[in-house]
Design a protein around this motif. Structure first.
Motif, PDB file in Angstrom:
ATOM      1  N   ILE B  93       0.847  -1.190   0.000  1.00  0.00           N
ATOM      2  CA  ILE B  93       0.000   0.000   0.000  1.00  0.00           C
ATOM      3  C   ILE B  93       0.879   1.236   0.000  1.00  0.00           C
ATOM      4  N   ASN B  94       1.991   1.113   0.717  1.00  0.00           N
ATOM      5  CA  ASN B  94       2.880   2.232   0.899  1.00  0.00           C
ATOM      6  C   ASN B  94       3.727   2.421  -0.346  1.00  0.00           C
ATOM      7  N   MET B  95       3.455   3.499  -1.094  1.00  0.00           N
ATOM      8  CA  MET B  95       4.135   3.666  -2.366  1.00  0.00           C
ATOM      9  C   MET B  95       5.381   4.504  -2.237  1.00  0.00           C
ATOM     10  N   GLY B  96       5.644   5.069  -1.056  1.00  0.00           N
ATOM     11  CA  GLY B  96       6.764   5.987  -0.951  1.00  0.00           C
ATOM     12  C   GLY B  96       6.306   7.408  -1.205  1.00  0.00           C
ATOM     13  N   LYS B  97       7.204   8.347  -0.940  1.00  0.00           N
ATOM     14  CA  LYS B  97       6.787   9.749  -0.931  1.00  0.00           C
ATOM     15  C   LYS B  97       6.430  10.286  -2.322  1.00  0.00           C
ATOM     16  N   ILE B  98       7.319  10.080  -3.294  1.00  0.00           N
ATOM     17  CA  ILE B  98       7.157  10.805  -4.556  1.00  0.00           C
ATOM     18  C   ILE B  98       5.936  10.336  -5.343  1.00  0.00           C
ATOM     19  N   PRO B  99       5.694   9.017  -5.473  1.00  0.00           N
ATOM     20  CA  PRO B  99       4.456   8.606  -6.141  1.00  0.00           C
ATOM     21  C   PRO B  99       3.214   9.117  -5.432  1.00  0.00           C
ATOM     22  N   ALA B 100       3.279   9.188  -4.082  1.00  0.00           N
ATOM     23  CA  ALA B 100       2.120   9.681  -3.337  1.00  0.00           C
ATOM     24  C   ALA B 100       1.861  11.150  -3.655  1.00  0.00           C
ATOM     25  N   VAL B 101       2.941  11.924  -3.717  1.00  0.00           N
ATOM     26  CA  VAL B 101       2.788  13.347  -4.059  1.00  0.00           C
ATOM     27  C   VAL B 101       2.214  13.490  -5.458  1.00  0.00           C
ATOM     28  N   ILE B 102       2.737  12.672  -6.395  1.00  0.00           N
ATOM     29  CA  ILE B 102       2.253  12.771  -7.776  1.00  0.00           C
ATOM     30  C   ILE B 102       0.773  12.425  -7.837  1.00  0.00           C
ATOM     31  N   LEU B 103       0.390  11.341  -7.121  1.00  0.00           N
ATOM     32  CA  LEU B 103      -1.018  10.929  -7.121  1.00  0.00           C
ATOM     33  C   LEU B 103      -1.911  12.031  -6.571  1.00  0.00           C
ATOM     34  N   ALA B 104      -1.491  12.603  -5.419  1.00  0.00           N
ATOM     35  CA  ALA B 104      -2.334  13.622  -4.784  1.00  0.00           C
ATOM     36  C   ALA B 104      -2.441  14.861  -5.665  1.00  0.00           C
ATOM     37  N   VAL B 105      -1.318  15.273  -6.276  1.00  0.00           N
ATOM     38  CA  VAL B 105      -1.353  16.496  -7.089  1.00  0.00           C
ATOM     39  C   VAL B 105      -2.192  16.290  -8.345  1.00  0.00           C
ATOM     40  N   LEU B 106      -2.068  15.104  -8.952  1.00  0.00           N
ATOM     41  CA  LEU B 106      -2.880  14.834 -10.145  1.00  0.00           C
ATOM     42  C   LEU B 106      -4.363  14.824  -9.790  1.00  0.00           C
ATOM     43  N   PHE B 107      -4.683  14.207  -8.649  1.00  0.00           N
ATOM     44  CA  PHE B 107      -6.092  14.161  -8.228  1.00  0.00           C
ATOM     45  C   PHE B 107      -6.601  15.570  -7.962  1.00  0.00           C
ATOM     46  N   LEU B 108      -5.741  16.392  -7.343  1.00  0.00           N
ATOM     47  CA  LEU B 108      -6.132  17.783  -7.074  1.00  0.00           C
ATOM     48  C   LEU B 108      -6.373  18.532  -8.380  1.00  0.00           C
ATOM     49  N   ALA B 109      -5.502  18.282  -9.380  1.00  0.00           N
ATOM     50  CA  ALA B 109      -5.686  18.962 -10.667  1.00  0.00           C
ATOM     51  C   ALA B 109      -7.026  18.586 -11.292  1.00  0.00           C
ATOM     52  N   VAL B 110      -7.341  17.269 -11.235  1.00  0.00           N
ATOM     53  CA  VAL B 110      -8.614  16.822 -11.796  1.00  0.00           C
ATOM     54  C   VAL B 110      -9.790  17.473 -11.069  1.00  0.00           C
ATOM     55  N   LEU B 111      -9.708  17.473  -9.713  1.00  0.00           N
ATOM     56  CA  LEU B 111     -10.818  18.027  -8.925  1.00  0.00           C
ATOM     57  C   LEU B 111     -11.014  19.506  -9.211  1.00  0.00           C
ATOM     58  N   VAL B 112      -9.908  20.260  -9.234  1.00  0.00           N
ATOM     59  CA  VAL B 112     -10.017  21.702  -9.466  1.00  0.00           C
ATOM     60  C   VAL B 112     -10.589  21.976 -10.854  1.00  0.00           C
ATOM     61  N   ASN B 113     -10.113  21.175 -11.817  1.00  0.00           N
ATOM     62  CA  ASN B 113     -10.629  21.329 -13.182  1.00  0.00           C
ATOM     63  C   ASN B 113     -12.135  21.096 -13.229  1.00  0.00           C
ATOM     64  N   VAL B 114     -12.572  20.019 -12.566  1.00  0.00           N
ATOM     65  CA  VAL B 114     -13.998  19.696 -12.570  1.00  0.00           C
ATOM     66  C   VAL B 114     -14.794  20.801 -11.890  1.00  0.00           C
ATOM     67  N   ILE B 115     -14.267  21.300 -10.740  1.00  0.00           N
ATOM     68  CA  ILE B 115     -15.008  22.329  -9.985  1.00  0.00           C
ATOM     69  C   ILE B 115     -15.134  23.598 -10.821  1.00  0.00           C
TER      70      ILE B 115
END
Lengths: 101, 182
Positions: B93-115
């Motif tokens: 489950i633990n992907m390490g720091k950098i993949p986690a940051v990438i995942l969160a930032v991409l998800f944030l980009a999608v959410l902001v775009n949708v909003i």
């Protein structure tokens, strides 16, 4: 007045912080905090939309239910964490490989 | 810029900054205590969204109940095991720091775009609610209306949640009992 989009953006940032915590932390309690953050972001969205529902109060009542559900979930999750700690002497989610020994 | 807008920016800044600190902090105790601040700032945001009853509930249940539970669990799990955890490499489950940051930032980009695309302030039902004066204003009191709705419209979910709370209590007590006695 504050627009709806402002609230939604704040909620989105909090939600993504929660995702980061869940994915990257090695401690069950911090993973739990991440889940609580995501729940809070969802509750913020509910409350923000609930402003436009004065008669039925759908958003606010749903937010209350979500808070109570979060309380119940946390109690059970912490009991599970304590049990896992007693059995495996660790609360790292990666270390727990089988449900029953 | 009105005072309420300044309050909104202060509250959301505190909430986001403390959430980020809780996420980035290596120290578990600091991360738990800064989460208090996030919850209080979110209660302030609920007040700004004109949901004062939800804000009070947030303070009572989250800050009073859940965080005390979390602190309790933290006290009961030992100190040296927590130190070992921080040095180990992740596996599944633990992907390490950098993949986690990438995942969160991409998800944030999608959410902001949708909003931003959804343009929530101009939705038809919200326009209709404003036109029909169905919007909560700063002077209106909502608490008695919430009480009446809870006992009439939302009675079934209310009862269901009471059963669920009972089940959660019994389950938690059952899970955290001592080992050995079956």
């Amino acid at each position: 007045m504050i627009t709806l989009t402002d609230f939604l953006l704040v909620g989105a940032v909090l939600f993504c912080t929660g995702i980061y915590m869940i994915v990257s932390k090695r401690n069950s309690i911090q993973v739990l905090i991440g889940i609580e953050l995501m729940l809070n972001a969802a509750i913020l969205n509910l409350v923000a939309f609930g402003r436009f529902d004065k008669l039925k109060n759908g958003g606010q009542v749903f937010a209350l239910f979500a808070i109570v559900l979060a309380a119940a979930t946390t109690a059970v999750a912490l009991a599970i964490i304590l049990n896992v700690y007693r059995r495996y002497k660790t609360i790292d989610p990666d270390e727990i490989k089988n449900l029953r020994d | 810029m009105s005072l309420i807008r300044i309050m909104f920016y202060i509250m959301s800044f505190i909430a986001i900054a403390s959430a980020l600190y809780a996420a980035l902090s290596k120290n578990l105790v600091r991360s738990i205590f800064i989460f208090f601040v996030t919850l209080f700032a979110l209660a302030g945001l609920y007040v700004i969204a004109l949901a004062d009853f939800v804000a009070v509930t947030q303070v009572v249940i989250y800050v009073g109940g859940i965080l005390v539970l979390i602190l309790f669990a933290f006290m009961l799990s030992g100190r040296e095991t927590l130190n070992i955890i921080q040095q180990r490499k992740g596996k599944f489950i633990n992907m390490g720091k950098i993949p986690a940051v990438i995942l969160a930032v991409l998800f944030l980009a999608v959410l902001v775009n949708v909003i931003l695309k959804a343009d929530a302030d101009n939705l038809p039902w919200i326009k209709q609610a404003i036109a029909q004066k169905n919007e909560i204003t700063p002077t209106s009191s909502t608490i008695d209306n919430i009480g009446v709705n809870l006992m009439t419209t939302y009675l079934l979910p209310f009862e269901a949640i009471s059963i669920l709370l009972l089940m959660a209590l019994v389950g938690a007590a059952h899970l955290s009992r001592k080992e050995g006695r079956a």
